[in-house]
Every structure is written in C-alpha cells, then in structure tokens.
Scaffold this motif. Structure first.
Motif, PDB file in Angstrom:
ATOM      1  N   THR A  61       0.853  -1.186   0.000  1.00  0.00           N
ATOM      2  CA  THR A  61       0.000   0.000   0.000  1.00  0.00           C
ATOM      3  C   THR A  61       0.888   1.234   0.000  1.00  0.00           C
ATOM      4  O   THR A  61       2.033   1.194   0.476  1.00  0.00           O
ATOM      5  CB  THR A  61      -0.925   0.036   1.221  1.00  0.00           C
ATOM      6  OG1 THR A  61      -0.128   0.099   2.404  1.00  0.00           O
ATOM      7  CG2 THR A  61      -1.816  -1.191   1.279  1.00  0.00           C
ATOM      8  N   PHE A  62       0.380   2.307  -0.563  1.00  0.00           N
ATOM      9  CA  PHE A  62       1.138   3.563  -0.569  1.00  0.00           C
ATOM     10  C   PHE A  62       0.168   4.736  -0.613  1.00  0.00           C
ATOM     11  O   PHE A  62      -1.012   4.587  -0.969  1.00  0.00           O
ATOM     12  CB  PHE A  62       2.108   3.609  -1.762  1.00  0.00           C
ATOM     13  CG  PHE A  62       1.453   3.526  -3.101  1.00  0.00           C
ATOM     14  CD1 PHE A  62       1.107   2.292  -3.656  1.00  0.00           C
ATOM     15  CD2 PHE A  62       1.179   4.666  -3.844  1.00  0.00           C
ATOM     16  CE1 PHE A  62       0.499   2.211  -4.903  1.00  0.00           C
ATOM     17  CE2 PHE A  62       0.578   4.594  -5.093  1.00  0.00           C
ATOM     18  CZ  PHE A  62       0.241   3.351  -5.622  1.00  0.00           C
ATOM     19  N   ARG A  63       0.668   5.874  -0.218  1.00  0.00           N
ATOM     20  CA  ARG A  63      -0.163   7.084  -0.202  1.00  0.00           C
ATOM     21  C   ARG A  63      -0.056   7.776  -1.550  1.00  0.00           C
ATOM     22  O   ARG A  63       1.026   7.915  -2.104  1.00  0.00           O
ATOM     23  CB  ARG A  63       0.314   8.017   0.912  1.00  0.00           C
ATOM     24  CG  ARG A  63      -0.055   7.526   2.307  1.00  0.00           C
ATOM     25  CD  ARG A  63       0.906   8.051   3.353  1.00  0.00           C
ATOM     26  NE  ARG A  63       0.958   9.520   3.360  1.00  0.00           N
ATOM     27  CZ  ARG A  63       0.315  10.287   4.231  1.00  0.00           C
ATOM     28  NH1 ARG A  63      -0.428   9.743   5.163  1.00  0.00           N
ATOM     29  NH2 ARG A  63       0.433  11.598   4.182  1.00  0.00           N
ATOM     30  N   HIS A  64      -1.175   8.200  -2.043  1.00  0.00           N
ATOM     31  CA  HIS A  64      -1.206   8.818  -3.362  1.00  0.00           C
ATOM     32  C   HIS A  64      -2.119  10.043  -3.296  1.00  0.00           C
ATOM     33  O   HIS A  64      -3.231   9.957  -2.766  1.00  0.00           O
ATOM     34  CB  HIS A  64      -1.746   7.808  -4.382  1.00  0.00           C
ATOM     35  CG  HIS A  64      -1.733   8.301  -5.789  1.00  0.00           C
ATOM     36  ND1 HIS A  64      -0.573   8.695  -6.428  1.00  0.00           N
ATOM     37  CD2 HIS A  64      -2.729   8.456  -6.690  1.00  0.00           C
ATOM     38  CE1 HIS A  64      -0.864   9.071  -7.664  1.00  0.00           C
ATOM     39  NE2 HIS A  64      -2.172   8.944  -7.842  1.00  0.00           N
ATOM     40  N   VAL A  65      -1.618  11.142  -3.811  1.00  0.00           N
ATOM     41  CA  VAL A  65      -2.388  12.387  -3.752  1.00  0.00           C
ATOM     42  C   VAL A  65      -3.196  12.546  -5.037  1.00  0.00           C
ATOM     43  O   VAL A  65      -2.634  12.537  -6.131  1.00  0.00           O
ATOM     44  CB  VAL A  65      -1.456  13.600  -3.569  1.00  0.00           C
ATOM     45  CG1 VAL A  65      -2.278  14.887  -3.497  1.00  0.00           C
ATOM     46  CG2 VAL A  65      -0.620  13.435  -2.299  1.00  0.00           C
ATOM     47  N   VAL A  66      -4.507  12.619  -4.904  1.00  0.00           N
ATOM     48  CA  VAL A  66      -5.389  12.847  -6.053  1.00  0.00           C
ATOM     49  C   VAL A  66      -6.244  14.072  -5.746  1.00  0.00           C
ATOM     50  O   VAL A  66      -6.995  14.074  -4.766  1.00  0.00           O
ATOM     51  CB  VAL A  66      -6.300  11.614  -6.298  1.00  0.00           C
ATOM     52  CG1 VAL A  66      -7.197  11.848  -7.504  1.00  0.00           C
ATOM     53  CG2 VAL A  66      -5.468  10.366  -6.490  1.00  0.00           C
ATOM     54  N   ASP A  67      -6.105  15.093  -6.575  1.00  0.00           N
ATOM     55  CA  ASP A  67      -6.882  16.334  -6.394  1.00  0.00           C
ATOM     56  C   ASP A  67      -6.749  16.870  -4.970  1.00  0.00           C
ATOM     57  O   ASP A  67      -7.751  17.240  -4.345  1.00  0.00           O
ATOM     58  CB  ASP A  67      -8.369  16.089  -6.723  1.00  0.00           C
ATOM     59  CG  ASP A  67      -8.549  15.723  -8.186  1.00  0.00           C
ATOM     60  OD1 ASP A  67      -7.706  16.145  -9.013  1.00  0.00           O
ATOM     61  OD2 ASP A  67      -9.514  15.007  -8.508  1.00  0.00           O
ATOM     62  N   GLY A  68      -5.523  16.838  -4.467  1.00  0.00           N
ATOM     63  CA  GLY A  68      -5.286  17.394  -3.140  1.00  0.00           C
ATOM     64  C   GLY A  68      -5.726  16.504  -1.997  1.00  0.00           C
ATOM     65  O   GLY A  68      -5.601  16.866  -0.828  1.00  0.00           O
TER      66      GLY A  68
END
Lengths: 182, 73
Positions: A61-68
């Motif tokens: 799992t990883f953190r992903h920024v989508v539209d802030g």
C-alpha cells in the motif's frame, strides 16, 4: 569368438562411454524439473494435475495524492517476480574412469570395405567389449567433477515473468481516505 | 519487459523505476522505498500472509544452503 558377456558389467565400449554422459543429461533434466516444481510450489496456488493454478501476490500500500486528497492505494505484485529463481545448469563436467578391454568381436574391415560402389552395405566394425576397471586398490570408480552456474532463464519462464508485469494489479484505492496533511 | 536474471523486484507504481526487493525485505521490513521517487510502499502483511510465509521458508532454506556451502568450502 564368443559373444556371451564375460560378466554382468561387460558392455560395448560405446555404452561405457555413453552411460556416464547419459547420467549427466538426466541429472541436468532432473535439476530443471526440480526448478519448475519450486516455481510452481512457491509462485502459484490452487494448482492441480492439469492447471498451474493462480499466481500468488504480495500486496503493498502507498499514499497517493489525487486532487489534493491523500488516498491509500494498493498494488499487488506477483510473488514470482519478487523471489530469486534458483536455476542452475552444468557448465563443465570432467569424468575420469578406467576401462579394461575384455574381448574384441569381429575382425577389422576389409581393405575395400569403405568403397561404397563395391560395398554399398554398412561396414561392420569390430565390437569392443570392456568393463569399468579398478584404478588402484579400490573397486571400479568414476571420478566426476561438475561445475554448475546460474543458468539463463528458459524461454518459457522468461515469458512467464514478462506476463507477471501484465499481471501486476494496478493500484486500487483502499477504503480509507485521508485529508491531505502535507 | 523482463530482463534475463535481473534482480527480483517490481516497477514503482508512481514513477516506474525498478525497485529491487530482497527476501530479507519481504521477511522483516515493513516497507520498501523507491530509489527513483522515494515512494514508500508498505507491505500489506495481512493480505499477503500466505505468500510471505512461503518467502520465510524459502529464506530459511537458502540460508541453510549457504551455511552448508560455507562449511564445505
């Protein structure tokens, strides 16, 4: 000359040369089969006689920024592409053995035996019958020295690994969604 | 495209850089880091339990082989 074997270990010279070489080929084949077994046992699950089953995956799992918004994403990687593949092949073999000629059957070919116009039939060469002989005080032995090295992947396994790239599950969004704090 | 005998690993889902993964990583680490973009990929041990148990056994077997090899050299 009598064709009956002098003992149970008396064989034609070609067989005495060939048997150890055949054993080497069989050993290489056994190693390759074992490699496939390891790949199947580790990298696949739910297999049976007819199918290799489904690939095993390891999930990250990883953190992903989508539209802030920071979202937790998941990617599944085939285990096959994450483990070292233990494939070996013989690169050199040295065999050393002693032979004792027991008898020779048949005489030497006639002088014109190899003249195909006069003698179109196959030439019968003498048969040399021999046994593995003892080198010293010990019984008959074959000294074997094998060198093995990591082998190139067989084409089929290479293609399978290429398929693992396609089989990598695209990132999928996990349930939780965090507000961006960065 | 997979290259013959390249180190085990995976492409980074963010930048595509190849992340090398070792048995040690899979056995003990909580995450692997992409050298290309520093993305931190957390191992989902719960979802990957069966696969990681096999990895642990493989690692033990390979360590045993290595120990025997060192002993016999």
């Amino acid at each position: 000359m009598n064709d009956a074997p002098a003992s149970s270990t008396t064989l034609e010279l070609s067989a005495l040369f060939g048997l150890p070489l055949q054993s080497l080929v069989d050993a290489d084949a056994a190693a390759a089969k074992r490699f496939l077994d390891v790949v199947r046992d580790l990298a696949f699950e739910g297999r049976n006689e007819e199918r290799w089953g489904e690939m095993r995956y390891v999930s990250f799992t990883f953190r992903h920024v989508v539209d802030g918004i920071v979202k937790r994403m998941t990617v599944a990687i085939p285990l096959l592409s994450l483990i070292p593949l233990p494939i070996l092949q013989m690169t050199r073999a040295r065999l050393r053995f002693h032979l004792r000629v027991v008898r020779v059957t048949g005489g030497p070919p006639a002088a014109d035996a190899f003249d195909l116009e006069r003698n179109p039939r196959p030439v019968r060469c003498p048969r040399i019958m021999a046994v593995y002989d003892r080198a010293a005080s010990a019984g008959p032995t074959i000294a074997v020295e094998l060198h093995v090295a990591a082998a190139d992947l067989p084409g089929g396994i290479g293609r399978m690994l290429n398929l693992t790239h396609d089989a990598t599950h695209s990132p999928s969004q996990k349930g939780e969604t965090d507000a961006q704090d960065e | 495209m997979h290259k013959m005998n390249e180190a085990p690993g995976m492409p980074c889902p963010r930048c595509g850089y190849r992340i090398t993964v070792t048995l040690q990583d899979l056995s003990t680490a909580s995450a692997v880091i992409c050298s290309g973009c520093a993305l931190r990929l957390e191992l989902d041990r719960g979802r990957s339990q069966a696969a990681l148990e096999l990895v642990r056994k493989l690692r033990v077997a390979m360590e045993n082989v290595e120990a025997v090899r060192r002993f016999s050299v």
